[in-house]
Scaffold this motif. Structure first.
Motif, short mmCIF file in Angstrom:
data_model
loop_
_atom_site.label_atom_id
_atom_site.label_comp_id
_atom_site.label_asym_id
_atom_site.label_seq_id
_atom_site.Cartn_x
_atom_site.Cartn_y
_atom_site.Cartn_z
N ALA A 136 2.14 6.56 -7.10
CA ALA A 136 1.10 7.40 -7.69
C ALA A 136 1.39 8.88 -7.45
CB ALA A 136 -0.26 7.02 -7.10
N LEU A 137 1.89 9.20 -6.27
CA LEU A 137 2.19 10.59 -5.95
C LEU A 137 3.32 11.14 -6.81
CD1 LEU A 137 1.73 13.02 -4.07
CD2 LEU A 137 3.39 12.01 -2.50
N ILE B 248 0.83 -1.22 0.00
CA ILE B 248 0.00 0.00 0.00
C ILE B 248 0.86 1.26 0.00
CG2 ILE B 248 -1.68 1.33 1.32
CD1 ILE B 248 -2.95 -1.31 2.14
N PRO B 249 1.83 1.42 0.92
CA PRO B 249 2.65 2.65 0.86
C PRO B 249 3.46 2.78 -0.42
CG PRO B 249 3.50 1.11 2.52
CD PRO B 249 2.17 0.61 2.11
N GLY C 67 2.60 1.68 -3.42
CA GLY C 67 1.67 2.10 -4.47
C GLY C 67 1.29 3.57 -4.35
N CYS C 68 1.04 4.02 -3.12
CA CYS C 68 0.67 5.43 -2.92
C CYS C 68 1.82 6.36 -3.29
CB CYS C 68 0.25 5.64 -1.47
SG CYS C 68 -1.32 4.86 -1.02
#
Length: 432
Positions: free
Chosen positions: A314-315, A307-308, A310-311
Motif C-alpha cells: 500500500a505504501l 500484514i507487513p 500488505g502495508c
C-alpha cells in the motif's frame, strides 16, 4: 582475533535468531540491488542502462537455474541430512562446477545476441557478465549454506560488506575521473561479489568425495528436475515480457518498467528473505509432524508476513507517481499504473510461494512446474493484445495476471491432491 571471530555469534544472539537475520540479510541484498540499479540509471546514458539491464536479466536467469539445481533443494534437504559437513562440501563442489558452466553459457548467449542484431560483440561487457554470473552464484550458495547451518550472522556480514564495497568502488572511480559505463559497473558488481564471498569459500573448502557428491547430486535432482523447468517458464512469463516490451515500445518504456520493478522489489525482499528459513522449517515440520504440522507452520508464517507485506504494498503502490518521480525522475511518473499492477502481482506471488512450500516439503515439485506452465501459457495468450492496446501498463498487467494464474493452479492442485504420509523412518531420510 577472538573478538572478531566471536562477533557473528554475538550478533546472532542480539538480533534474535535466524528469521530476523534472514530478513536483515535479504534487506541488505535487495537494498543493494535497488541502489545499484538507481546508480546505474543516474550515472550512465539510456543505451548503457539498457545494456546493463540486459546483463542483469540474463545473469538473473542463470542464477535461477543455479538456484533450481543447487540452493533451492539445499534449503529443503539441509535439515534432514545425517552428515551436514560432508553434505555442505558436496554442495559447494557441485555449485562451483555449475556456476562456471553457467558463466560460460551467459557469455555465449550474450555474444550470440549481439551478433544476431548485427552489432560488434562488446567483449568487455560480455566477459564481465560471465564473471558476474560466476561470482553471484557462488555467493548465493555460500549464503544459503550459512543460513542452513547456523551461520546467518556471517551471511549478513558477507552481504553487508558487498553492499558497502560497491558504492565505495564506484565513488573511487568517479573521483579518479575514470569514465563509467555498463561494462565497468558490471565488472565492479562481479569483483565485489567474489571478494566478499572468498573468505566463506576458503573456510568451507573440503573434498566431499565422489560418493558423497554423487549422492547429493541425486538427491538434488529429485527436486530440481521439476524446479528447473519452472525457471524456464518463469523466464518466459516475466523477463521475456520485458524484453518484448522493450523491442516493441522502445528503451524508454523498458526503463519505466524496470524502474517500477525496482520499487516493487523493496516489497519482494520480505518474500525473498523467507527462502533462507521457510523451506527448511517446512521440511522439518513435515518430516517430524506430517501434513498437520506442515500446514500449521505455513499458516503461521502467512499470518505473520501478510500484514507487513500488505502495508508495504500500500505504501509503494498508493502514491506510485510520487515514488517514481522522487527516485528516478519525473519522466518515470507516467509508469505509475504499471507499478500498481506489479504490486498486485506481489500479492499473488506471496500467496503462491506459501502454497508452493507444501509441495516442496512433499518433494512434489512437478506440481509447481505445472502451475508455472499455466502462468506461462496465460502470458503468451495475453501479451500481444494487452501490450498492443495498453503499452507498458499492459505488459505489467500480463505479468501480474500470469502470477495470479499460477496461484490458482496451485490452489486447485491442493484441493485435488490426496494427503500423503510424511516420511518417518530413517531409511527415508537423505543420507548425504
Amino acid at each position: 582475533m577472538r573478538i572478531l571471530s566471536a562477533l557473528p555469534a554475538r550478533l546472532s544472539r542480539r538480533l534474535g535468531g535466524p528469521a530476523l537475520l534472514s530478513l536483515l540479510d535479504q534487506g541488505a541484498v535487495s537494498g543493494f540491488g535497488f541502489l545499484a540499479g538507481i546508480a546505474a540509471a543516474r550515472l550512465i546514458d539510456m543505451e548503457g542502462f539498457g545494456r546493463f539491464a540486459l546483463v542483469l536479466i540474463v545473469a538473473g536467469f542463470a542464477q535461477g537455474l543455479h538456484n533450481a539445481l543447487v540452493t533451492a533443494p539445499l534449503m529443503t534437504l539441509a535439515g534432514s541430512v545425517r552428515d551436514p559437513a560432508r553434505y555442505a562440501a558436496a554442495v559447494g563442489a557441485g555449485a562451483l562446477v555449475l556456476a562456471a558452466g553457467l558463466a560460460l553459457g551467459v557469455v555465449g548467449a550474450l555474444a550470440l545476441y549481439f551478433a544476431v542484431r548485427g552489432e560488434a560483440v562488446p567483449v568487455g561487457l560480455v566477459t564481465a557478465a560471465g564473471a558476474l554470473t560466476l561470482a553471484q552464484n557462488l555467493q548465493l550458495t555460500a549464503r544459503r549454506l550459512l543460513f542452513a547451518y547456523g551461520g546467518g550472522a556471517k551471511a549478513l556480514a558477507m552481504d553487508l560488506a558487498r553492499a558497502a564495497s560497491f558504492p565505495l568502488a564506484v565513488a573511487g572511480l568517479w573521483a579518479a575521473g575514470i569514465p563509467l559505463d555498463a561494462a565497468r559497473l558490471v565488472e565492479l558488481l562481479a569483483l565485489t561479489a567474489f571478494l566478499t564471498t572468498l573468505p566463506t569459500l576458503v573456510a568451507r573448502a573440503a573434498a566431499p568425495g565422489r560418493r558423497r557428491l554423487a549422492t547429493a547430486t541425486r538427491r538434488h535432482w529429485q527436486m530440481a528436475r521439476w524446479l528447473l523447468p519452472v525457471v524456464l517458464v518463469t523466464f518466459g512469463q516475466e523477463q521475456l515480457v520485458w524484453i518484448l516490451a522493450g523491442g516493441v515500445l522502445g528503451d524508454e518504456a523498458l526503463g519505466g518498467l524496470r524502474a517500477a520493478q525496482y520499487l516493487v522489489g523493496l516489497v519482494l525482499l520480505t518474500l525473498a528473505a523467507t527462502e533462507n528459513v521457510v523451506p527448511t522449517g517446512a521440511g522439518r515440520a513435515y518430516d517430524t509432524g506430517g501434513e498437520a504440522a506442515l500446514r500449521a507452520y505455513l499458516l503461521g508464517v502467512t499470518r505473520r508476513l501478510g500484514i507487513p507485506v500488505g502495508c508495504l504494498l500500500a505504501l509503494v503502490a498508493g502514491p506510485a507517481e510520487l515514488w517514481l518521480g522522487l527516485v528516478f525522475g519525473e519522466t518515470y511518473a507516467p509508469y505509475a499504473p504499471a507499478l500498481r499492477w506489479l504490486a498486485l502481482g506481489v500479492v499473488f506471488i506471496f500467496l503462491r510461494d506459501m502454497a508452493a512450500q507444501i509441495f516442496r516439503a512433499r518433494r512434489r515439485t512437478d506440481v509447481i512446474f505445472r502451475a508455472f506452465a499455466v502462468s506461462f501459457a496465460v502470458s503468451l495468450v495475453l501479451i500481444q493484445p494487452l501490450l498492443t492496446r495498453y503499452g507498458a501498463t499492459g505488459a505489467a498487467a500480463v505479468v501480474a495476471l500470469a502470477h495470479g494464474a499460477s496461484l490458482l493452479a496451485l490452489l486447485a492442485a491442493l484441493g485435488r491432491a490426496p494427503v500423503p504420509k510424511a516420511p518417518t523412518t530413517p531409511a527415508e531420510s537423505p543420507r548425504c
